[in-house]
Design a protein around this motif. Sequence first.
Motif, PDB file in Angstrom:
ATOM      1  N   ARG A  42       2.804  10.651  -8.954  1.00 18.50           N
ATOM      2  CA  ARG A  42       3.753   9.572  -9.235  1.00 18.50           C
ATOM      3  C   ARG A  42       4.778   9.439  -8.114  1.00 18.50           C
ATOM      4  O   ARG A  42       5.162   8.346  -7.733  1.00 18.50           O
ATOM      5  CB  ARG A  42       4.479   9.801 -10.567  1.00 18.50           C
ATOM      6  CG  ARG A  42       3.583   9.984 -11.777  1.00 18.50           C
ATOM      7  CD  ARG A  42       2.567   8.916 -11.947  1.00 18.50           C
ATOM      8  NE  ARG A  42       3.186   7.681 -12.393  1.00 18.50           N
ATOM      9  CZ  ARG A  42       2.549   6.526 -12.495  1.00 18.50           C
ATOM     10  NH1 ARG A  42       1.275   6.456 -12.218  1.00 18.50           N
ATOM     11  NH2 ARG A  42       3.165   5.452 -12.890  1.00 18.50           N
ATOM     12  N   ILE A  43       5.206  10.591  -7.577  1.00 17.52           N
ATOM     13  CA  ILE A  43       6.156  10.567  -6.463  1.00 17.52           C
ATOM     14  C   ILE A  43       5.463  10.059  -5.198  1.00 17.52           C
ATOM     15  O   ILE A  43       6.000   9.209  -4.477  1.00 17.52           O
ATOM     16  CB  ILE A  43       6.755  11.975  -6.227  1.00 17.52           C
ATOM     17  CG1 ILE A  43       7.591  12.401  -7.436  1.00 17.52           C
ATOM     18  CG2 ILE A  43       7.602  11.990  -4.962  1.00 17.52           C
ATOM     19  CD1 ILE A  43       7.985  13.864  -7.430  1.00 17.52           C
ATOM     20  N   GLY A  46       4.943   6.423  -4.979  1.00 19.43           N
ATOM     21  CA  GLY A  46       6.190   5.668  -4.927  1.00 19.43           C
ATOM     22  C   GLY A  46       6.535   4.964  -6.220  1.00 19.43           C
ATOM     23  O   GLY A  46       7.355   4.047  -6.238  1.00 19.43           O
ATOM     24  N   HIS A  48       7.790   6.563  -8.941  1.00 17.49           N
ATOM     25  CA  HIS A  48       8.995   7.176  -9.493  1.00 17.49           C
ATOM     26  C   HIS A  48       9.698   7.999  -8.426  1.00 17.49           C
ATOM     27  O   HIS A  48       9.073   8.495  -7.486  1.00 17.49           O
ATOM     28  CB  HIS A  48       8.654   8.100 -10.675  1.00 17.49           C
ATOM     29  CG  HIS A  48       8.105   7.393 -11.855  1.00 17.49           C
ATOM     30  ND1 HIS A  48       8.843   6.559 -12.641  1.00 17.49           N
ATOM     31  CD2 HIS A  48       6.863   7.391 -12.380  1.00 17.49           C
ATOM     32  CE1 HIS A  48       8.094   6.081 -13.609  1.00 17.49           C
ATOM     33  NE2 HIS A  48       6.872   6.566 -13.469  1.00 17.49           N
ATOM     34  N   TRP A  49      10.995   8.181  -8.604  1.00 16.97           N
ATOM     35  CA  TRP A  49      11.776   9.092  -7.783  1.00 16.97           C
ATOM     36  C   TRP A  49      11.562  10.512  -8.311  1.00 16.97           C
ATOM     37  O   TRP A  49      11.219  10.691  -9.481  1.00 16.97           O
ATOM     38  CB  TRP A  49      13.265   8.744  -7.866  1.00 16.97           C
ATOM     39  CG  TRP A  49      13.607   7.446  -7.242  1.00 16.97           C
ATOM     40  CD1 TRP A  49      13.740   6.246  -7.870  1.00 16.97           C
ATOM     41  CD2 TRP A  49      13.862   7.197  -5.861  1.00 16.97           C
ATOM     42  NE1 TRP A  49      14.061   5.273  -6.980  1.00 16.97           N
ATOM     43  CE2 TRP A  49      14.142   5.826  -5.725  1.00 16.97           C
ATOM     44  CE3 TRP A  49      13.886   8.013  -4.727  1.00 16.97           C
ATOM     45  CZ2 TRP A  49      14.433   5.251  -4.500  1.00 16.97           C
ATOM     46  CZ3 TRP A  49      14.176   7.429  -3.499  1.00 16.97           C
ATOM     47  CH2 TRP A  49      14.445   6.068  -3.395  1.00 16.97           C
ATOM     48  N   PRO A  50      11.765  11.529  -7.463  1.00 14.16           N
ATOM     49  CA  PRO A  50      11.609  12.916  -7.934  1.00 14.16           C
ATOM     50  C   PRO A  50      12.496  13.238  -9.141  1.00 14.16           C
ATOM     51  O   PRO A  50      12.075  13.987 -10.030  1.00 14.16           O
ATOM     52  CB  PRO A  50      12.015  13.755  -6.714  1.00 14.16           C
ATOM     53  CG  PRO A  50      11.718  12.882  -5.544  1.00 14.16           C
ATOM     54  CD  PRO A  50      11.998  11.481  -6.016  1.00 14.16           C
ATOM     55  N   THR A  51      13.695  12.671  -9.173  1.00  9.01           N
ATOM     56  CA  THR A  51      14.576  12.925 -10.316  1.00  9.01           C
ATOM     57  C   THR A  51      14.005  12.326 -11.597  1.00  9.01           C
ATOM     58  O   THR A  51      14.209  12.882 -12.680  1.00  9.01           O
ATOM     59  CB  THR A  51      15.977  12.351 -10.065  1.00  9.01           C
ATOM     60  OG1 THR A  51      15.870  10.974  -9.713  1.00  9.01           O
ATOM     61  CG2 THR A  51      16.679  13.117  -8.959  1.00  9.01           C
ATOM     62  N   ASP A  52      13.296  11.212 -11.489  1.00 11.91           N
ATOM     63  CA  ASP A  52      12.645  10.623 -12.661  1.00 11.91           C
ATOM     64  C   ASP A  52      11.576  11.555 -13.210  1.00 11.91           C
ATOM     65  O   ASP A  52      11.448  11.729 -14.423  1.00 11.91           O
ATOM     66  CB  ASP A  52      11.992   9.282 -12.315  1.00 11.91           C
ATOM     67  CG  ASP A  52      12.977   8.222 -11.888  1.00 11.91           C
ATOM     68  OD1 ASP A  52      14.172   8.370 -12.203  1.00 11.91           O
ATOM     69  OD2 ASP A  52      12.545   7.252 -11.243  1.00 11.91           O
TER      70      ASP A  52
END
Length: 73
Positions: A42-43, A46, A48-52
């Motif tokens: 997912r990261i 692109g 989601h962001w890693p924090t997501d």
Amino acid sequence: MVTMTLYSTIAFLLAKKVDNDRKKKLIHIISFVMICLMGISRIYLGVHWPTDVIGGYLIGYIFYCISIKLIKE
């Protein structure tokens, strides 16, 4: 979040049916790898962001713990 909850719950239910500790460990390792690969993909894509992804893991784990408590009762 869904991946964490789904694969963790499946691993729990499968490991509950298995008597061999080595097989239980293997089930949990495969589940862990699948969860990590899904988050990394997912990261990488692109989406989601890693924090997501980390937040999804945390919320998914909380939901998994609640689900296991309900299953055990």
